[in-house]
Design a protein around this motif. Structure first.
Motif, PDB file in Angstrom:
ATOM      1  N   ARG A   1      58.164  -5.693 -76.551  1.00  0.00           N
ATOM      2  CA  ARG A   1      57.309  -6.346 -75.554  1.00  0.00           C
ATOM      3  C   ARG A   1      56.420  -7.389 -76.215  1.00  0.00           C
ATOM      4  NH1 ARG A   1      54.572  -1.052 -73.260  1.00  0.00           N
ATOM      5  NH2 ARG A   1      54.667  -0.749 -75.518  1.00  0.00           N
TER       6      ARG A   1
ATOM      7  N   VAL B   1      59.950  12.179 -72.730  1.00  0.00           N
ATOM      8  CA  VAL B   1      58.817  12.406 -71.835  1.00  0.00           C
ATOM      9  C   VAL B   1      58.171  11.097 -71.419  1.00  0.00           C
ATOM     10  CG1 VAL B   1      58.277  14.706 -72.680  1.00  0.00           C
ATOM     11  CG2 VAL B   1      57.311  12.715 -73.836  1.00  0.00           C
ATOM     12  N   TYR B   2      58.456  10.036 -72.188  1.00  0.00           N
ATOM     13  CA  TYR B   2      57.842   8.758 -71.869  1.00  0.00           C
ATOM     14  C   TYR B   2      58.607   8.008 -70.789  1.00  0.00           C
ATOM     15  CZ  TYR B   2      55.648   9.678 -76.329  1.00  0.00           C
ATOM     16  OH  TYR B   2      54.972  10.247 -77.358  1.00  0.00           O
ATOM     17  N   LYS B   3      59.771   8.513 -70.457  1.00  0.00           N
ATOM     18  CA  LYS B   3      60.621   7.806 -69.503  1.00  0.00           C
ATOM     19  C   LYS B   3      59.882   7.660 -68.176  1.00  0.00           C
ATOM     20  CE  LYS B   3      65.203   8.115 -67.479  1.00  0.00           C
ATOM     21  NZ  LYS B   3      66.372   9.000 -67.324  1.00  0.00           N
ATOM     22  N   LYS B   4      59.923   6.467 -67.650  1.00  0.00           N
ATOM     23  CA  LYS B   4      59.248   6.224 -66.367  1.00  0.00           C
ATOM     24  C   LYS B   4      60.165   6.657 -65.235  1.00  0.00           C
ATOM     25  CE  LYS B   4      55.913   3.451 -66.086  1.00  0.00           C
ATOM     26  NZ  LYS B   4      55.044   2.280 -65.873  1.00  0.00           N
TER      27      LYS B   4
ATOM     28  N   GLY C   1      55.023   0.455 -70.117  1.00  0.00           N
ATOM     29  CA  GLY C   1      54.319  -0.315 -69.101  1.00  0.00           C
ATOM     30  C   GLY C   1      54.093  -1.757 -69.540  1.00  0.00           C
TER      31      GLY C   1
ATOM     32  N   LEU D   1      52.021  -7.530 -70.625  1.00  0.00           N
ATOM     33  CA  LEU D   1      53.175  -7.466 -71.510  1.00  0.00           C
ATOM     34  C   LEU D   1      54.455  -7.747 -70.732  1.00  0.00           C
ATOM     35  CD1 LEU D   1      52.219  -4.299 -73.579  1.00  0.00           C
ATOM     36  CD2 LEU D   1      52.069  -6.683 -74.297  1.00  0.00           C
TER      37      LEU D   1
ATOM     38  N   ALA E   1      53.535   7.236 -70.959  1.00  0.00           N
ATOM     39  CA  ALA E   1      54.554   6.467 -70.232  1.00  0.00           C
ATOM     40  C   ALA E   1      54.092   5.027 -70.013  1.00  0.00           C
ATOM     41  CB  ALA E   1      54.871   7.132 -68.895  1.00  0.00           C
ATOM     42  N   GLU E   2      52.845   4.868 -69.634  1.00  0.00           N
ATOM     43  CA  GLU E   2      52.330   3.530 -69.366  1.00  0.00           C
ATOM     44  C   GLU E   2      52.150   2.750 -70.670  1.00  0.00           C
ATOM     45  OE1 GLU E   2      52.067   2.039 -66.492  1.00  0.00           O
ATOM     46  OE2 GLU E   2      51.316   0.219 -67.452  1.00  0.00           O
ATOM     47  N   ILE E   3      51.673   3.413 -71.702  1.00  0.00           N
ATOM     48  CA  ILE E   3      51.495   2.752 -73.001  1.00  0.00           C
ATOM     49  C   ILE E   3      52.842   2.295 -73.548  1.00  0.00           C
ATOM     50  CG2 ILE E   3      50.919   3.186 -75.435  1.00  0.00           C
ATOM     51  CD1 ILE E   3      48.703   5.127 -74.351  1.00  0.00           C
TER      52      ILE E   3
ATOM     53  N   PHE F   1      58.783  -7.501 -71.185  1.00  0.00           N
ATOM     54  CA  PHE F   1      59.869  -6.953 -72.008  1.00  0.00           C
ATOM     55  C   PHE F   1      60.750  -8.089 -72.532  1.00  0.00           C
ATOM     56  CE2 PHE F   1      59.720  -2.320 -71.641  1.00  0.00           C
ATOM     57  CZ  PHE F   1      58.662  -2.201 -70.761  1.00  0.00           C
TER      58      PHE F   1
END
Lengths: 151, 151
Positions: free
Chosen positions: B122, B147-150, A18, B134, A13-15, B136
């Motif tokens: 980014r 699953v990567y969703k923050k 983030g 970084l 998630a952070e990679i 956006f």
């Protein structure tokens, strides 16, 4: 940046979403790098960086790669004068690729050692051919006079 | 193209300044591939191809990669519908990289699984920072709900 150490990789998630630059260098210590003309968007070349290359690129704003063939740091244009002034550095979703947007400078404005502005000076002539041939899409900006030169 | 065999690599002169497509697949059988929007020049993604991927890309004119994580052929958009119609295939001077120019199609017009048009959403916010952050540069076109969703 005083050292060549980038932050350790954290969570997906952070990679991916983030704001910490945490590039993934492969087992060989290298990360692929695409270099694009900042104005036209033309893809100029593709090379690799190690952590020191990336740190120096950020420090100096001159594209600095890692030469796999010469096994040494490669300040683009150091010998030819065809330096690349870095305007933007991007990374992709999983931070295992870099994208530089540069102004290609120097006497020939050429990124390619064969004298072309871009290394991608040939395209597949027809996508319908069973035996695809390449077709040149540009003329060289200088005569490279290299060993690759055709008679 | 009935098989997935490309011509054997010949001489540096022919590879660099000739018209035969003789791509260099690495010891892992893969060649890096940069994919660019055919109209805007925006770099959309970076992936790998094996010989079968490249042959199928040429045959079908739909970008087909090799998924290293799933270890299988990956027809881009096969599941999401976000296919890439190939307008041009280029290679670089030493024919060890490919460049596709595509029209990104599909319901979301997004190349990135995180919902962005390009995976390169980014950039390094300031090249002068000692600890680069970084920033956006785009908004997602859809909510990926991965699953990567923050949170």
């Amino acid at each position: 940046m005083s050292s060549f150490v980038f932050p350790a990789r954290t969570t997906p998630a952070e990679i991916e979403l983030g704001t910490t630059l945490q590039p993934k260098f492969g087992t060989d210590g290298l990360i692929p790098c695409i270099t694009q003309d900042a104005t036209s968007g033309e893809v100029l070349m593709f090379a690799f960086m190690n952590a020191e290359s990336l740190a120096r690129t950020l420090q100096t704003k001159k594209a600095t790669y890692w030469s796999r063939s010469r096994n040494k740091l490669w300040i683009k244009g150091e010998e030819s004068g065809n330096v690349q002034h870095v305007r933007e550095v991007r990374t992709d979703c999983d931070q295992d690729v870099l994208l530089l947007k540069v102004e290609q400078a120097g006497p020939a404005n050429a990124a390619c050692h064969n004298g072309y502005k871009s290394c991608f000076y040939r395209k597949v002539a027809s996508l319908d051919d069973s035996a695809p041939k390449l077709q040149f899409t540009a003329r060289p900006l200088f005569d490279p006079a290299t060993v690759y030169k055709k008679k």
